[in-house]
Design a protein around this motif. Structure first.
Motif, short mmCIF file in Angstrom:
data_model
loop_
_atom_site.label_atom_id
_atom_site.label_comp_id
_atom_site.label_asym_id
_atom_site.label_seq_id
_atom_site.Cartn_x
_atom_site.Cartn_y
_atom_site.Cartn_z
N THR A 1 -18.82 -34.03 -5.96
CA THR A 1 -18.38 -32.69 -6.39
C THR A 1 -17.90 -32.68 -7.84
OG1 THR A 1 -16.19 -33.14 -5.47
CG2 THR A 1 -17.75 -31.99 -4.06
N GLU A 2 -17.42 -33.81 -8.37
CA GLU A 2 -16.99 -33.84 -9.77
C GLU A 2 -18.16 -33.53 -10.70
OE1 GLU A 2 -14.89 -37.31 -10.96
OE2 GLU A 2 -13.70 -37.39 -9.13
N ARG A 3 -19.38 -33.98 -10.33
CA ARG A 3 -20.57 -33.75 -11.17
C ARG A 3 -21.37 -32.54 -10.70
NH1 ARG A 3 -19.85 -39.22 -10.55
NH2 ARG A 3 -19.81 -40.46 -12.46
N ASN A 4 -20.94 -31.91 -9.60
CA ASN A 4 -21.65 -30.77 -9.04
C ASN A 4 -23.10 -31.11 -8.71
OD1 ASN A 4 -19.92 -28.63 -8.53
ND2 ASN A 4 -19.87 -27.99 -10.67
N LEU A 5 -23.31 -32.24 -8.04
CA LEU A 5 -24.64 -32.60 -7.57
C LEU A 5 -24.53 -33.44 -6.31
CD1 LEU A 5 -25.00 -35.82 -8.47
CD2 LEU A 5 -25.53 -34.80 -10.67
N ILE A 6 -25.64 -33.47 -5.52
CA ILE A 6 -25.66 -34.25 -4.29
C ILE A 6 -27.11 -34.55 -3.93
CG2 ILE A 6 -25.66 -32.19 -2.81
CD1 ILE A 6 -24.02 -33.77 -0.77
N PRO A 7 -27.43 -35.77 -3.51
CA PRO A 7 -28.77 -36.04 -3.00
C PRO A 7 -29.05 -35.15 -1.80
CG PRO A 7 -27.53 -38.08 -3.36
CD PRO A 7 -26.56 -36.97 -3.51
N TRP A 8 -30.29 -34.58 -1.77
CA TRP A 8 -30.57 -33.57 -0.74
C TRP A 8 -31.63 -34.04 0.25
CZ3 TRP A 8 -34.16 -28.87 -1.35
CH2 TRP A 8 -34.05 -28.02 -0.23
N GLN A 9 -32.89 -34.20 -0.22
CA GLN A 9 -33.95 -34.60 0.71
C GLN A 9 -35.11 -35.22 -0.06
OE1 GLN A 9 -35.06 -30.88 2.58
NE2 GLN A 9 -36.63 -30.46 1.06
N LEU A 10 -35.97 -35.96 0.68
CA LEU A 10 -37.18 -36.55 0.10
C LEU A 10 -38.33 -35.56 0.18
CD1 LEU A 10 -37.09 -40.20 1.51
CD2 LEU A 10 -37.01 -39.54 -0.91
N GLN A 11 -39.08 -35.46 -0.91
CA GLN A 11 -40.24 -34.56 -0.95
C GLN A 11 -41.30 -35.17 -1.87
OE1 GLN A 11 -40.59 -30.35 -2.88
NE2 GLN A 11 -39.83 -30.03 -0.80
N ASP A 12 -42.51 -35.41 -1.30
CA ASP A 12 -43.62 -36.01 -2.06
C ASP A 12 -43.20 -37.32 -2.72
OD1 ASP A 12 -45.18 -33.79 -1.37
OD2 ASP A 12 -44.54 -32.68 -3.16
N ALA A 26 -26.40 -35.53 -15.74
CA ALA A 26 -26.99 -35.54 -14.39
C ALA A 26 -28.22 -36.44 -14.34
CB ALA A 26 -27.35 -34.12 -13.98
N HIS A 27 -29.05 -36.38 -15.39
CA HIS A 27 -30.21 -37.26 -15.47
C HIS A 27 -29.77 -38.73 -15.50
CE1 HIS A 27 -33.88 -34.95 -15.69
NE2 HIS A 27 -33.31 -34.05 -16.50
N ALA A 28 -28.76 -39.04 -16.30
CA ALA A 28 -28.29 -40.42 -16.40
C ALA A 28 -27.76 -40.92 -15.07
CB ALA A 28 -27.22 -40.52 -17.48
N TRP A 29 -27.04 -40.07 -14.35
CA TRP A 29 -26.49 -40.44 -13.05
C TRP A 29 -27.60 -40.74 -12.06
CZ3 TRP A 29 -26.78 -38.60 -8.07
CH2 TRP A 29 -25.80 -39.03 -7.16
N TYR A 34 -31.57 -44.13 -8.77
CA TYR A 34 -32.84 -44.01 -8.06
C TYR A 34 -34.07 -44.41 -8.88
CZ TYR A 34 -29.47 -41.10 -5.59
OH TYR A 34 -28.34 -40.65 -4.97
N GLY A 35 -33.89 -44.64 -10.19
CA GLY A 35 -35.02 -44.98 -11.05
C GLY A 35 -35.51 -43.75 -11.80
N ASP A 36 -36.17 -43.98 -12.93
CA ASP A 36 -36.53 -42.88 -13.83
C ASP A 36 -37.47 -41.85 -13.20
OD1 ASP A 36 -34.95 -43.83 -15.86
OD2 ASP A 36 -36.55 -45.04 -16.76
N ASP A 37 -38.43 -42.28 -12.37
CA ASP A 37 -39.43 -41.36 -11.84
C ASP A 37 -39.28 -41.13 -10.34
OD1 ASP A 37 -40.72 -41.14 -14.36
OD2 ASP A 37 -41.68 -43.10 -14.02
N ALA A 38 -38.11 -41.48 -9.81
CA ALA A 38 -37.95 -41.41 -8.35
C ALA A 38 -37.15 -40.20 -7.88
CB ALA A 38 -37.27 -42.69 -7.86
N TYR A 39 -36.85 -39.28 -8.79
CA TYR A 39 -36.02 -38.15 -8.40
C TYR A 39 -36.48 -36.89 -9.13
CZ TYR A 39 -33.79 -38.49 -12.97
OH TYR A 39 -33.57 -38.50 -14.32
#
Length: 539
Positions: A1-12, A26-29, A34-39
């Motif tokens: 909640t401090e960063r206002n983001l949360i992992p949600w679901q896998l898609q493709d 957010a990108h850096a976090w 998860y890796g550069d191209d995994a999210y």
């Protein structure tokens, strides 16, 4: 909640991360985890982030709220009120006392009376010194209106406001109005209404108010103990502010209070962990109880608190309008969920960790408790919490002495421990002069050999008159002239304290973590304000 983001679901093959804004941070976090191209990101509202976070980590966060302090420093937790060594010590004292009463009852009675006399004398002398020292000083950190006006909104930090409530639906409209009147940019203010998940009435009332977007509802999972500090610990995990404060359901803080707190922190030493707002009552003249409550707080803020501040000893915090550095609060694992006067305990713990407490020149107006049954419940909880706090921090008296110094150690005993003990002793000591009057032929002088007889007479006459005088002076200093006659009735207030103390002792033994809820919204002033708000402006 401090960063206002949360992992949600896998898609493709990619993890979708829900966020309120796609930023470089957010990108850096996400890339680091998860890796550069995994999210990838999806945009959602802060409410959805909060809701999903609470749902995903419910059990972990609930456990941390209850057990965080105990798992970090069990010696500072009131989860177990009396430790095994303390039980052994208490048992030894009781057995020794019983044995002494059997073998030498008259000598034991004299020793006990001498001990009580010395305790009362020291308690009075300590309070007299605090009042004398504090009468010519102010403990407030003076923040000028010009300094407040010079603050630019862009320079202000995010501020978190916690409002723990339970079954407070009827006063919620007044609270929401007071919080919306705070002079602080909404974009940097998060208000969290901390509600028990089974309190549907208050939750529904909060939803019906259609509050601004910076208001959030935190639903506290059901668990024991069901206390205010546990609820605050749970909500603490969802706060993003640099600073945090707590308001009670009936509070009406002055609009510039948050800005004054920010300035106080910015202009003070780094070890300042908390600043308190002054407290006062908007219904002081409603009845005798509200008047006595007002005199108590006047003495505290005008005399005793400045005295404690001058002596540089630990200051027990009040229950509301405390402003904290959020990082420090997390460092000490928040409040003790098992202590029913959690803020007084926190003030002692902060001192032991090397932090200080201050007071700012801003006032929060509260509703003084004017209902006798509710007053007894509230006061017995406070006294029980002071008993808990004394027992907890006396588990390691040598460490306490070294961490807060000799003056602080003395102050701890006579400000935290002695009041509850003397309240329990009062009926016995009141009975003796009464028996002297009713049974003049029966000698009682043998109970008080010199110099204890002179000390006892001093306590009875001079000490009590001075304590009444302190109440009158508190009324005069604030120009509450209507409360001066009320101050003369202070001895009757002491009787209520003794009743509450015996209830507190019983609960300390049988139900130490039970939270006696204070009923708010009983004042005629509150009822009138609610009616005026419901009726709206006249046409």
């Amino acid at each position: 909640t401090e960063r206002n983001l949360i992992p949600w679901q896998l898609q493709d093959g990619k993890l979708l991360v829900a966020t309120t804004a796609v930023t470089t941070a957010a990108h850096a976090w996400a890339a680091a985890r998860y890796g550069d191209d995994a999210y990838d990101f999806v945009i959602t509202s802060p409410y959805d982030i909060l809701w999903q976070t609470q749902a995903a980590f419910r059990d972990r966060d609930s456990h941390r709220a209850r057990e965080g302090l105990y798992e970090w420093k069990p010696e500072h937790s009131a989860k177990y009120t009396v430790t095994k060594p303390q039980k052994a010590t208490i048992l030894a004292i009781v057995l020794a006392l019983v044995l002494a009463l059997v073998l030498a009852p008259w000598v034991t009675a004299v020793v006990l009376m001498s001990f009580a006399t010395v305790l009362y004398t020291l308690t009075f002398v300590f309070k007299f010194i605090l009042t004398w020292v504090g009468s010519s000083r102010r403990s407030d950190m003076i923040i000028s209106d010009e300094a407040v006006a010079s603050l630019a909104n862009r320079d202000l930090p995010v501020y978190s406001v916690l409002v723990p409530m339970y079954r407070e639906a009827k006063v919620l409209p007044l609270l929401a109005k007071a919080l919306k009147n705070l002079d602080y940019p909404a974009s940097k203010l998060e208000v969290k209404l901390v509600l028990e998940e089974d309190d549907n009435e208050t939750i529904d009332a909060a939803k019906a108010l259609d509050l601004p977007g910076n208001f959030e509802i935190i639903r506290v999972p059901a668990s024991q103990p069901k206390t205010k500090p546990k609820a605050c610990n749970y909500a603490l995990q969802f706060c993003r502010g640099e600073f945090l404060t707590i308001y009670d359901a009936e509070d009406q803080p002055e609009p510039d209070q948050l800005k004054k707190a920010v300035l106080a922190f910015r202009t003070s030493a780094p070890n300042l962990a908390c600043v308190q707002g002054r407290l006062n009552y908007f219904n002081r003249s409603e009845n005798w109880l509200t008047a006595m409550f007002t005199l108590e707080y006047s003495q505290w803020f005008d005399f005793l608190l400045p005295g404690l501040d001058y002596l540089k000893v630990p200051i027990p915090l009040g229950g509301t309008s405390n402003h904290f550095k959020l990082a420090v609060l997390r460092q000490v694992n928040g409040w003790d969920p098992y202590n029913v006067t959690e803020d007084a305990d926190l003030g002692i713990r902060l001192a032991q960790e090397g932090y200080t407490v201050g007071v700012i020149n801003s006032t929060t107006y509260e509703e003084a408790n004017g209902v006798l049954g509710s007053w007894i419940n509230q006061r017995s909880r406070w006294i029980k919490g002071y008993m808990q706090t004394w027992l907890v921090h006396m588990r390691h008296p040598v460490h306490l002495y070294r961490s807060i110094g000799p003056v602080g150690f003395f102050s701890f005993h006579f400000f935290i421990g002695a009041p509850a003990f003397t309240n329990l002793l009062n009926p016995v000591l009141w009975l003796i002069p009464l028996l002297m009057l009713l049974l003049p032929a029966v000698p009682f002088g043998w109970l008080f050999p010199e110099p204890f007889g002179t000390m006892a007479l001093f306590n009875l006459v001079v000490g009590n008159l001075f304590l009444v005088y302190f109440g009158v002076v508190a009324a005069l200093k604030r120009r509450y002239f209507d409360l001066v006659p009320v101050g003369l009735t202070l001895p009757f207030y002491w009787v209520l304290h003794s009743i509450a103390s015996f209830k507190a002792l019983k609960q300390l033994i049988t139900n130490p973590h039970y939270w006696e809820k204070t009923e708010h919204g009983t004042s005629a002033v509150t009822q009138a304000n609610l009616a005026a708000q419901q009726n709206g402006p006249s046409k």
